[in-house]
Design a protein around this motif. Structure first.
Motif, mmCIF file in Angstrom:
data_model
loop_
_atom_site.group_PDB
_atom_site.id
_atom_site.type_symbol
_atom_site.label_atom_id
_atom_site.label_comp_id
_atom_site.label_asym_id
_atom_site.label_seq_id
_atom_site.Cartn_x
_atom_site.Cartn_y
_atom_site.Cartn_z
ATOM 1 N N LYS A 169 0.845 -1.207 0.000
ATOM 2 C CA LYS A 169 0.000 0.000 0.000
ATOM 3 C C LYS A 169 0.878 1.256 0.000
ATOM 4 O O LYS A 169 0.593 2.224 -0.709
ATOM 5 C CB LYS A 169 -0.940 -0.004 1.202
ATOM 6 N N ASP A 170 1.946 1.243 0.779
ATOM 7 C CA ASP A 170 2.859 2.393 0.813
ATOM 8 C C ASP A 170 3.478 2.648 -0.568
ATOM 9 O O ASP A 170 3.645 3.800 -0.990
ATOM 10 C CB ASP A 170 3.981 2.151 1.832
ATOM 11 N N ALA A 171 3.805 1.561 -1.282
ATOM 12 C CA ALA A 171 4.371 1.710 -2.621
ATOM 13 C C ALA A 171 3.356 2.304 -3.589
ATOM 14 O O ALA A 171 3.697 3.131 -4.441
ATOM 15 C CB ALA A 171 4.861 0.351 -3.136
ATOM 16 N N ILE A 172 2.083 1.883 -3.446
ATOM 17 C CA ILE A 172 1.013 2.441 -4.290
ATOM 18 C C ILE A 172 0.853 3.936 -4.020
ATOM 19 O O ILE A 172 0.760 4.756 -4.941
ATOM 20 C CB ILE A 172 -0.320 1.710 -4.033
ATOM 21 N N LEU A 173 0.834 4.306 -2.735
ATOM 22 C CA LEU A 173 0.656 5.715 -2.365
ATOM 23 C C LEU A 173 1.850 6.564 -2.821
ATOM 24 O O LEU A 173 1.686 7.718 -3.224
ATOM 25 C CB LEU A 173 0.461 5.838 -0.849
ATOM 26 N N THR A 204 7.295 -3.904 -6.364
ATOM 27 C CA THR A 204 7.932 -3.954 -5.051
ATOM 28 C C THR A 204 8.106 -5.395 -4.587
ATOM 29 O O THR A 204 7.366 -6.306 -5.010
ATOM 30 C CB THR A 204 7.083 -3.184 -4.015
ATOM 31 N N SER A 205 9.053 -5.597 -3.692
ATOM 32 C CA SER A 205 9.280 -6.933 -3.127
ATOM 33 C C SER A 205 8.152 -7.348 -2.191
ATOM 34 O O SER A 205 8.101 -8.501 -1.757
ATOM 35 C CB SER A 205 10.615 -6.953 -2.380
ATOM 36 N N ALA A 206 7.232 -6.424 -1.883
ATOM 37 C CA ALA A 206 6.079 -6.772 -1.041
ATOM 38 C C ALA A 206 5.077 -7.653 -1.783
ATOM 39 O O ALA A 206 4.148 -8.190 -1.182
ATOM 40 C CB ALA A 206 5.377 -5.499 -0.546
ATOM 41 N N VAL A 207 5.244 -7.809 -3.094
ATOM 42 C CA VAL A 207 4.352 -8.643 -3.907
ATOM 43 C C VAL A 207 4.900 -10.066 -3.946
ATOM 44 O O VAL A 207 6.051 -10.283 -4.324
ATOM 45 C CB VAL A 207 4.227 -8.077 -5.340
ATOM 46 N N ALA A 208 4.074 -11.015 -3.563
ATOM 47 C CA ALA A 208 4.496 -12.422 -3.574
ATOM 48 C C ALA A 208 4.373 -13.012 -4.972
ATOM 49 O O ALA A 208 5.259 -13.732 -5.441
ATOM 50 C CB ALA A 208 3.650 -13.236 -2.597
ATOM 51 N N ASP A 220 16.422 -5.255 -1.164
ATOM 52 C CA ASP A 220 16.625 -5.041 -2.599
ATOM 53 C C ASP A 220 16.604 -3.560 -2.970
ATOM 54 O O ASP A 220 17.402 -3.092 -3.780
ATOM 55 C CB ASP A 220 15.558 -5.794 -3.407
ATOM 56 N N GLY A 221 15.698 -2.823 -2.380
ATOM 57 C CA GLY A 221 15.587 -1.408 -2.693
ATOM 58 C C GLY A 221 16.761 -0.590 -2.198
ATOM 59 O O GLY A 221 17.044 0.488 -2.726
ATOM 60 N N LEU A 222 17.467 -1.114 -1.172
ATOM 61 C CA LEU A 222 18.593 -0.375 -0.601
ATOM 62 C C LEU A 222 19.915 -0.652 -1.321
ATOM 63 O O LEU A 222 20.856 0.118 -1.208
ATOM 64 C CB LEU A 222 18.763 -0.740 0.879
ATOM 65 N N LYS A 223 19.959 -1.764 -2.041
ATOM 66 C CA LYS A 223 21.237 -2.179 -2.626
ATOM 67 C C LYS A 223 21.818 -1.120 -3.556
ATOM 68 O O LYS A 223 22.968 -0.694 -3.396
ATOM 69 C CB LYS A 223 21.064 -3.499 -3.375
ATOM 70 N N THR A 224 21.031 -0.700 -4.556
ATOM 71 C CA THR A 224 21.582 0.191 -5.577
ATOM 72 C C THR A 224 21.812 1.607 -5.068
ATOM 73 O O THR A 224 22.703 2.303 -5.560
ATOM 74 C CB THR A 224 20.659 0.237 -6.807
ATOM 75 N N VAL A 225 21.010 2.048 -4.103
ATOM 76 C CA VAL A 225 21.134 3.443 -3.659
ATOM 77 C C VAL A 225 22.015 3.598 -2.424
ATOM 78 O O VAL A 225 22.481 4.703 -2.131
ATOM 79 C CB VAL A 225 19.750 4.068 -3.364
ATOM 80 N N LEU A 226 22.273 2.523 -1.689
ATOM 81 C CA LEU A 226 23.042 2.647 -0.448
ATOM 82 C C LEU A 226 24.187 1.642 -0.353
ATOM 83 O O LEU A 226 25.357 2.020 -0.256
ATOM 84 C CB LEU A 226 22.103 2.490 0.759
ATOM 85 N N LEU A 227 23.862 0.352 -0.393
ATOM 86 C CA LEU A 227 24.872 -0.673 -0.092
ATOM 87 C C LEU A 227 25.952 -0.766 -1.164
ATOM 88 O O LEU A 227 27.152 -0.762 -0.857
ATOM 89 C CB LEU A 227 24.183 -2.023 0.095
#
Length: 631
Positions: free
Chosen positions: A45-49, A70-74, A420-427
């Motif tokens: 829901k947060d990704a949709i918003l 998003t990775s929240a989707v199974a 996954d979302g943090l890899k490219t922008v942070l890690l």
């Protein structure tokens, strides 16, 4: 993949209870969660918003398509909701929305899923289709309406393409993007036309990507040919037979490539998860990964070198010290040109080289570590050595950053999906930049010592040694005319230009101008030894040679390599050797006749060196080529 593979009866709401946009999102998200399609309801829901905060997904015509990846989707899915009375969804046309398709794409959603969702968006532009959805009385009827629409589209496509010959796509690209790229494209199109094959060719040249292949064209293609010596975006070709070869093969063997494509005689490309781009290239007789990565760096560096070098050279027209405010020759405009060319364009040359080598190896995550490692190479050397380890350090920095980034990416493969979302922008940036930077700071001082020692040794060469080096460099420019040997000589010249040694690039440019010029002269003087088509090409070769585009000689070399290549190589070697003998320097790395006024030394002697080399090659061509009238 069909739309109904993603939309099921348990994700359909025929009568939404929502009365506002927020309520619609809540109700559709809850339906997906109840159907077991989500890992984390709140995260989805947060990704949709977050997507809605960028711009509304109410596209008008009574339709809204909220979506998130998003990775929240199974499991990738679509939920359909209908509100007969309409709901204010802040649509672009201001009208209430009646049909809602919420798209849930998983983090690893492949191209097939995305194309399916794109097809749904296209269907919704059909007024009759929308009306049938609004009138459907059951979930099963909704599924039937969508299946019928897909079947209708499929039959229309088959009717349009059923009588066509094989549809082939191709991409061409070379390190400089000046000649090979477009010659290969023209050769493929010409040969395909003769063979009755439908083809579209995308060119990746110096002016950017032209005639870009669309997702729909890729989906419908029988096979794809990538003829390139520089990095090309290939992930879009997943699931398709992919032939990867050097750009020269498309020029010399287009029929062979097209036959392989028609017969689908190529491995199915699996992207990053399967056979790599470099592995494909090696298996198809292509360049090694090292060459490809290096040329990706060189091709992206060239605009900085050429533009900056010529601006620096122009600034010297007001005097060699015209950019120095303390000198009597000082000129403000000359200082500005020198600052733009030397203080900025040339300063960025090595970091850009390293950045694009690294991104060729490790894709986008490698770019920042490569740029920073390249910057360290030119700024953190040993005391008293201006420019650090220069070009040598930049090469090592690029490969170091690329492979360190690959190591970091591989080390983090096992992290939970939530990261996954943090890899490219942070890690990736933190670890890749940190590790690469530390290593470069340690190895750059000894690299600087080696680089300055090599530069000093080359500058100390004189007499016969210098002439021999000029012969070698000039000859290398003509052996493969834009290929790896030619590029090795030119790259060496750029490295020496960066080290403030200007004689090498002068010899290299002279050697590179001779092949097309000599063939232009030969086609004019010995008309009976060339076909009508070759004589026409010879006219344009005058201009190509004058502007230092060695590739203008390729069509002649391809038609008769045994006679043409030795002839032009000898003439180019003579031109390079004479340039060294005459002690000619040149601060501009490209341009040919355009930069003739910027020659250091006697410009008439430089012209003489080029004319002598051209005359020798033209005479050899006239002697070795057969008289076509006797045949």
């Amino acid at each position: 993949m069909k739309i109904t593979d993603l939309l099921k009866e348990d994700t359909i709401i025929l009568d939404l209870q929502a009365t506002s946009k927020a309520d619609v999102i809540d109700e559709l998200v809850s339906k997906l969660d109840e159907a077991g399609r989500l890992n984390d309801k709140q995260a989805y829901k947060d990704a949709i918003l977050e997507r809605e905060s960028q711009s509304t997904t109410g596209i008008g015509e009574g339709i809204a398509i909220p979506h998130a990846k998003t990775s929240a989707v199974a499991t990738p899915a679509i939920v359909f909701g209908r509100a007969k009375e309409g709901i204010d969804y802040e649509s672009l046309d201001g009208a209430p929305s009646h049909l809602f398709f919420m798209i849930a794409a998983s983090e690893g959603a492949n191209q097939t899923h995305l194309e399916t969702l794109s097809r749904l968006s296209s269907f919704l532009m059909d007024k009759d289709f929308r009306q049938k959805l609004e009138e459907a009385s059951s979930e099963a009827e909704v599924m039937t309406v969508i299946d019928a629409k897909e079947q209708e589209e499929s039959e229309e496509t088959q009717q349009e393409t059923g009588n066509q010959a094989s549809s082939i796509l191709a991409v061409t690209g070379c390190p400089t993007g000046i000649a090979h790229t477009y010659m290969a494209a023209d050769k493929l199109k010409e040969t395909a036309s003769e063979m009755g094959i439908t083809i579209k060719v995308e060119t990746n040249g110096s002016g950017g990507v032209k005639n870009r292949l669309t997702d729909e064209e890729i989906e419908q293609a029988d096979a794809i040919i990538v003829a390139a010596d520089t990095k090309i975006e290939t992930d879009r070709f997943r699931g398709k037979p992919l032939i990867q070869v050097p750009v020269g093969k498309a020029i010399h063997q287009p029929k062979e490539l097209l036959n392989k494509a028609v017969n689908k005689d190529a491995p199915i490309y699996q992207g990053d998860g399967g056979q790599s781009s470099d592995e494909n290239n090696q298996n198809s007789g292509g360049r090694s990964g090292f060459y490809k990565h290096l040329m990706n760096g060189v091709s992206n560096m060239l605009p900085f070198v050429v533009g900056g070098g010529i601006l620096i050279a122009i600034s010297f027209l007001w005097g060699i010290n015209s950019a120095d405010p303390a000198n009597d020759d000082y000129n403000r405009f000359a200082e500005m040109l020198n600052t733009i060319g030397g203080g900025n364009a040339f300063f960025l040359m090595v970091p850009v080289l390293a950045g694009f080598i690294a991104s060729s190896i490790a894709d986008r995550p490698g770019f920042a570590p490569g740029m920073i490692a390249g910057l360290i190479a030119i700024t953190s050397g040993v005391e008293g050595a201006d420019g650090g380890s220069g070009f040598l350090g930049g090469l090592i920095a690029g490969f170091l950053a690329g492979y360190v980034t690959l190591f970091v990416k591989k080390a983090m493969q096992g992290l939970p999906a939530i990261f996954d979302g943090l890899k490219t922008v942070l890690l990736y940036p933190v670890f890749a930049i940190g590790i690469t930077g530390l290593i470069m700071l340690l190895i750059n001082p000894p690299l600087t010592t080696i680089y300055t020692g090599l530069s000093s040794w080359l500058e100390s060469l004189g007499g016969s040694n210098l002439v021999l080096l000029g012969l070698l460099l000039g000859g290398m420019m003509a052996v493969d005319m834009g290929g790896p040997i030619n590029k090795a000589a030119y790259t060496f010249g750029i490295a020496m230009l960066d080290a403030d040694n200007f004689t090498f690039i002068a010899a290299i440019m002279a050697g590179g101008m001779v092949p097309p010029l000599s063939l232009a002269v030969a086609t004019t003087m010995f008309k009976n030894k060339f076909t009508k088509q070759e004589r026409e090409a010879g006219k344009s070769a005058y201009a190509l040679g004058a502007f230092f585009i060695t590739e203008g000689a390729i069509p002649f070399a391809a038609a008769d390599p045994a006679r043409v290549i030795p002839s032009v190589a000898i003439g180019s070697a003579i031109a390079g050797g004479l340039t060294m003998l005459f002690d000619i320097g040149l601060r501009a790395p490209h341009g040919g006749i355009v930069v003739a006024g910027l020659v250091e030394g006697n410009p008439l002697l430089y012209l003489l060196a080029i004319l002598v080399g051209t005359a020798v090659s033209a005479a050899m061509l006239g002697f070795l080529k057969k008289d076509l009238r006797k045949e």
